[in-house]
Design a protein around this motif. Structure first.
Motif, PDB file in Angstrom:
ATOM      1  N   GLN A  65       0.854  -1.185   0.000  1.00  0.00           N
ATOM      2  CA  GLN A  65       0.000   0.000   0.000  1.00  0.00           C
ATOM      3  C   GLN A  65       0.891   1.237   0.000  1.00  0.00           C
ATOM      4  OE1 GLN A  65      -2.173   1.201   3.637  1.00  0.00           O
ATOM      5  NE2 GLN A  65      -4.024   1.081   2.374  1.00  0.00           N
ATOM      6  N   LYS A  99       0.882   5.264   0.250  1.00  0.00           N
ATOM      7  CA  LYS A  99       0.065   6.400   0.649  1.00  0.00           C
ATOM      8  C   LYS A  99       0.735   7.674   0.162  1.00  0.00           C
ATOM      9  CE  LYS A  99      -2.495   8.343   4.543  1.00  0.00           C
ATOM     10  NZ  LYS A  99      -2.749   8.260   6.010  1.00  0.00           N
ATOM     11  N   HIS A 129      -1.897  13.908   0.208  1.00  0.00           N
ATOM     12  CA  HIS A 129      -3.359  13.940   0.258  1.00  0.00           C
ATOM     13  C   HIS A 129      -3.998  14.682  -0.911  1.00  0.00           C
ATOM     14  CE1 HIS A 129      -3.738  18.199   1.470  1.00  0.00           C
ATOM     15  NE2 HIS A 129      -2.600  17.998   2.125  1.00  0.00           N
ATOM     16  N   TYR A 183      -3.504  14.082  -3.985  1.00  0.00           N
ATOM     17  CA  TYR A 183      -3.732  13.171  -5.108  1.00  0.00           C
ATOM     18  C   TYR A 183      -5.087  12.485  -4.969  1.00  0.00           C
ATOM     19  CZ  TYR A 183       1.001  13.555  -6.943  1.00  0.00           C
ATOM     20  OH  TYR A 183       2.155  14.023  -7.505  1.00  0.00           O
ATOM     21  N   THR A 184      -5.756  12.303  -6.106  1.00  0.00           N
ATOM     22  CA  THR A 184      -6.990  11.517  -6.118  1.00  0.00           C
ATOM     23  C   THR A 184      -6.641  10.074  -5.773  1.00  0.00           C
ATOM     24  OG1 THR A 184      -7.889  12.934  -7.857  1.00  0.00           O
ATOM     25  CG2 THR A 184      -8.951  10.806  -7.528  1.00  0.00           C
ATOM     26  N   ASP A 185      -7.456   9.461  -4.924  1.00  0.00           N
ATOM     27  CA  ASP A 185      -7.148   8.090  -4.464  1.00  0.00           C
ATOM     28  C   ASP A 185      -5.714   8.034  -3.948  1.00  0.00           C
ATOM     29  OD1 ASP A 185      -9.696   7.259  -5.296  1.00  0.00           O
ATOM     30  OD2 ASP A 185      -8.966   6.841  -7.315  1.00  0.00           O
ATOM     31  N   SER A 228      -4.403   6.701  -1.485  1.00  0.00           N
ATOM     32  CA  SER A 228      -3.957   5.394  -1.003  1.00  0.00           C
ATOM     33  C   SER A 228      -4.076   4.385  -2.144  1.00  0.00           C
ATOM     34  CB  SER A 228      -4.797   4.951   0.195  1.00  0.00           C
ATOM     35  OG  SER A 228      -4.349   3.706   0.688  1.00  0.00           O
ATOM     36  N   ARG A 229      -2.935   3.892  -2.625  1.00  0.00           N
ATOM     37  CA  ARG A 229      -2.908   2.962  -3.759  1.00  0.00           C
ATOM     38  C   ARG A 229      -2.404   1.604  -3.273  1.00  0.00           C
ATOM     39  NH1 ARG A 229      -2.150   6.564  -8.258  1.00  0.00           N
ATOM     40  NH2 ARG A 229      -3.096   8.552  -7.607  1.00  0.00           N
ATOM     41  N   THR A 230      -3.149   0.559  -3.536  1.00  0.00           N
ATOM     42  CA  THR A 230      -2.771  -0.791  -3.108  1.00  0.00           C
ATOM     43  C   THR A 230      -2.491  -1.659  -4.323  1.00  0.00           C
ATOM     44  OG1 THR A 230      -4.103  -0.629  -1.094  1.00  0.00           O
ATOM     45  CG2 THR A 230      -3.466  -2.833  -1.821  1.00  0.00           C
ATOM     46  N   GLU A 256       2.970   8.255 -11.452  1.00  0.00           N
ATOM     47  CA  GLU A 256       2.200   9.489 -11.305  1.00  0.00           C
ATOM     48  C   GLU A 256       2.975  10.672 -11.884  1.00  0.00           C
ATOM     49  OE1 GLU A 256      -0.347  11.042 -10.760  1.00  0.00           O
ATOM     50  OE2 GLU A 256      -1.779   9.696  -9.785  1.00  0.00           O
TER      51      GLU A 256
END
Length: 260
Positions: free
Chosen positions: A65, A67, A70, A72-74, A76-78, A89
């Motif tokens: 995960q 993180k 804040h 950025y859209t979404d 938290s990326r898993t 990105e």
């Protein structure tokens, strides 16, 4: 699927080395949308990777995960196995990326945290900066280690299986009608341990990608840290002497003023 056991291998510690880092490019760049989002000047990739000659990271790592900031859209990326464990990105500023590592279910281990500070600007010596600018590639990596203390028997079998090195094998033909062999190629025999010396033959830029992660490199880093610590202690001691001199002068001034 056979049920796992919680029985553990006593007095045993298994270590796994891996790489956390990021790559960054000045936009526009073919790996990122063109035109880039408004105000975004850099394209970057943050990742968790195995050592170039190490075992398959998915042997023990099942989910990562990331993180992000804040904004950025979404945020938290898993990313789940088989990966790759990376996030691509674009942006303009540097920030700390929180990373949470989830282990294989048979391990019985809780997730652990790491952090990587996203590096977007060239760094190092003038020569290193010039090379990064010329290649339009900044790589910032660090070597990390996880320890599995007294792993479960099922997990221990996985961690010691030869199958974890299959990803490093290439298929070699043995002639018409014969079953091909799968063999290792490269200067260093695959191992879960750090190589004794740096090796070449791995594409990419950066300490890990270039094969510099080794015991020799580790010793160099440790010596560098020791020298930095000694220099810092010397600077602190010098500052103590300066402060002590100032304190004495202030006392002398106080006595002089009192005498008047």
């Amino acid at each position: 699927m056979a049920p796992t056991t919680s029985k553990r291998v006593r007095n045993t510690v298994v270590r796994r080395h891996f790489i956390i880092g990021n790559e960054a490019h000045v936009l526009p760049h073919p790996s990122y949308p063109d035109p880039p989002p408004d105000g975004h000047t850099k394209g970057w990739k943050v990742f968790v990777r195995p050592l170039p000659n190490g075992p398959d990271i998915t042997t023990w790592l099942k989910k990562v995960q990331f993180k992000l900031h804040h904004t950025y859209t979404d945020a938290s990326r898993t990313i789940e196995a088989p990966g790759p464990f990376e996030v691509l990105e674009t942006g303009y500023g540097e920030f700390g990326v929180e990373i949470r590592l989830y282990f294989a279910s048979e391990s019985g281990e809780k997730a652990v945290y790491r952090e990587h500070y996203l590096v977007l600007a060239p760094y190092g010596s003038d020569e290193q900066k010039a090379k990064q600018e010329q290649d339009n590639l900044v790589v910032a990596e660090k070597l990390e280690t996880v320890e599995f203390n007294e792993p479960t028997t099922d997990f221990f079998k996985t961690l010691t299986s030869e199958d974890q090195f299959n990803w490093l094998k290439v298929k070699k033909g043995r002639g018409k009608g014969k079953k091909p062999d799968f063999v290792f190629e490269g200067e260093v025999e695959p191992s879960a341990e750090l190589a004794e010396k740096p090796f070449t033959g791995v594409s990419g830029v950066g300490a890990g990608a270039g094969g510099a992660w080794s015991k020799v490199y580790e010793d160099q880093v440790l010596r560098g840290l020791a020298q930095s610590a000694a220099s810092l202690e010397q600077a602190v001691e010098e500052e103590r002497r300066v402060m002590e001199g100032r304190r004495k002068r202030m006392e002398e001034l106080g006595v002089a003023v009192g005498a008047k």
